[in-house]
Scaffold this active site. Structure first.
Site, PDB file in Angstrom:
ATOM      1  N   CYS A  61      -3.213   6.909  -5.371  1.00  0.00           N
ATOM      2  CA  CYS A  61      -1.753   6.815  -5.424  1.00  0.00           C
ATOM      3  C   CYS A  61      -1.332   5.701  -6.389  1.00  0.00           C
ATOM      4  CB  CYS A  61      -1.214   6.547  -4.026  1.00  0.00           C
ATOM      5  SG  CYS A  61       0.562   6.285  -3.964  1.00  0.00           S
ATOM      6  N   TYR A  83      -3.224   3.650   2.495  1.00  0.00           N
ATOM      7  CA  TYR A  83      -3.190   3.988   3.923  1.00  0.00           C
ATOM      8  C   TYR A  83      -4.431   4.768   4.342  1.00  0.00           C
ATOM      9  CZ  TYR A  83      -1.810   6.519   8.155  1.00  0.00           C
ATOM     10  OH  TYR A  83      -1.778   7.064   9.416  1.00  0.00           O
ATOM     11  N   TYR A  99       0.836  -1.207   0.000  1.00  0.00           N
ATOM     12  CA  TYR A  99       0.000   0.000   0.000  1.00  0.00           C
ATOM     13  C   TYR A  99       0.864   1.248   0.000  1.00  0.00           C
ATOM     14  CZ  TYR A  99       0.831   0.580   5.069  1.00  0.00           C
ATOM     15  OH  TYR A  99       1.401   0.758   6.302  1.00  0.00           O
ATOM     16  N   CYS A 100       0.277   2.311  -0.546  1.00  0.00           N
ATOM     17  CA  CYS A 100       0.921   3.623  -0.511  1.00  0.00           C
ATOM     18  C   CYS A 100      -0.025   4.600   0.182  1.00  0.00           C
ATOM     19  CB  CYS A 100       1.347   4.074  -1.903  1.00  0.00           C
ATOM     20  SG  CYS A 100       0.060   4.011  -3.167  1.00  0.00           S
ATOM     21  N   GLY A 101      -0.078   5.849  -0.273  1.00  0.00           N
ATOM     22  CA  GLY A 101      -0.759   6.862   0.507  1.00  0.00           C
ATOM     23  C   GLY A 101      -2.266   6.839   0.511  1.00  0.00           C
TER      24      GLY A 101
END
Length: 213
Positions: free
Chosen positions: A177, A201, A171-173
């Protein structure tokens, strides 16, 4: 003027603050952690002068607040209500606008993701490895419990740290994303079973899931 116009004029202040792709982007970035104007400009990919001007409009609508520490001014969302509203607003728009859904698909691709609810049920499963591909500073401010920090720039050189037999959830932001889809594709190219976390996130955080620091 109709009698209720002053009331609706106040409501329109929030709508006006949100009526900018740049300001919406800034809100999503600030929802991850507080930042200085300089940090925010770099993270959002927006010129510094423009960032400062947009923050003033968001602050006028009481969507963000700030604090001073020495020579630096740090910005953050005004409160958790703003975060919840952003999540609901994005979900509402996604349900209404086919063009938005198409834009998301065009940018992120069509990888099948893992929902926050699915991941929450699997956090204790040793066969699932959660990888946070955001910068280390973002990870330190808050992350999915049990996630390991492997910034995307380091991913290729650190593949040996990831168990080959596990399913990796990266996962990223936030929901738009592109970093985690790119990470998943890289992992799959090297033989890993990998999927992105839907919403990133922020998707996890906005559903009230527990965070680690």
């Amino acid at each position: 003027m109709f009698p209720e116009e002053p009331i609706y004029a106040q409501l329109a202040r929030v709508g006006k603050a949100l009526a900018s792709p740049v300001r919406l982007r800034l809100l999503d970035v600030l929802d991850q952690r507080e930042r200085t104007v300089e940090e925010l400009a770099r993270a959002a990919g927006i010129p510094l002068k423009n960032t400062s001007a947009q923050l003033q409009q968001l602050r006028a609508a009481q969507l963000v607040t700030s604090r001073r520490e020495g020579t630096h001014v740090y910005y953050r969302l005004a409160d958790e209500g703003v975060s919840r509203f952003l999540g609901e607003f994005q979900a509402f728009a996604d349900g209404r606008l086919a063009d938005l859904r198409e834009a998301v698909r065009a940018r992120l691709g069509s990888l099948e993701g893992v929902t926050a609810e699915e991941l929450a049920a699997r956090l204790e499963d040793p066969g699932t490895v959660v990888v946070d591909v955001r910068p280390a500073a973002d990870y330190a401010a808050g992350h999915v419990p049990g996630a390991i920090s492997v910034p995307v720039k380091e991913l290729l050189s650190r593949l040996g740290e990831l168990p080959a037999e596990a399913e990796i959830v990266a996962y990223c932001g936030g929901p738009y994303c592109v970093v985690s889809p790119e990470a998943v594709r890289l992992l799959r190219e090297h033989g890993y079973d990998a999927r992105p976390l839907d919403g990133g996130y922020l998707g996890w955080r906005r559903t009230g899931k527990r965070l680690a620091r």
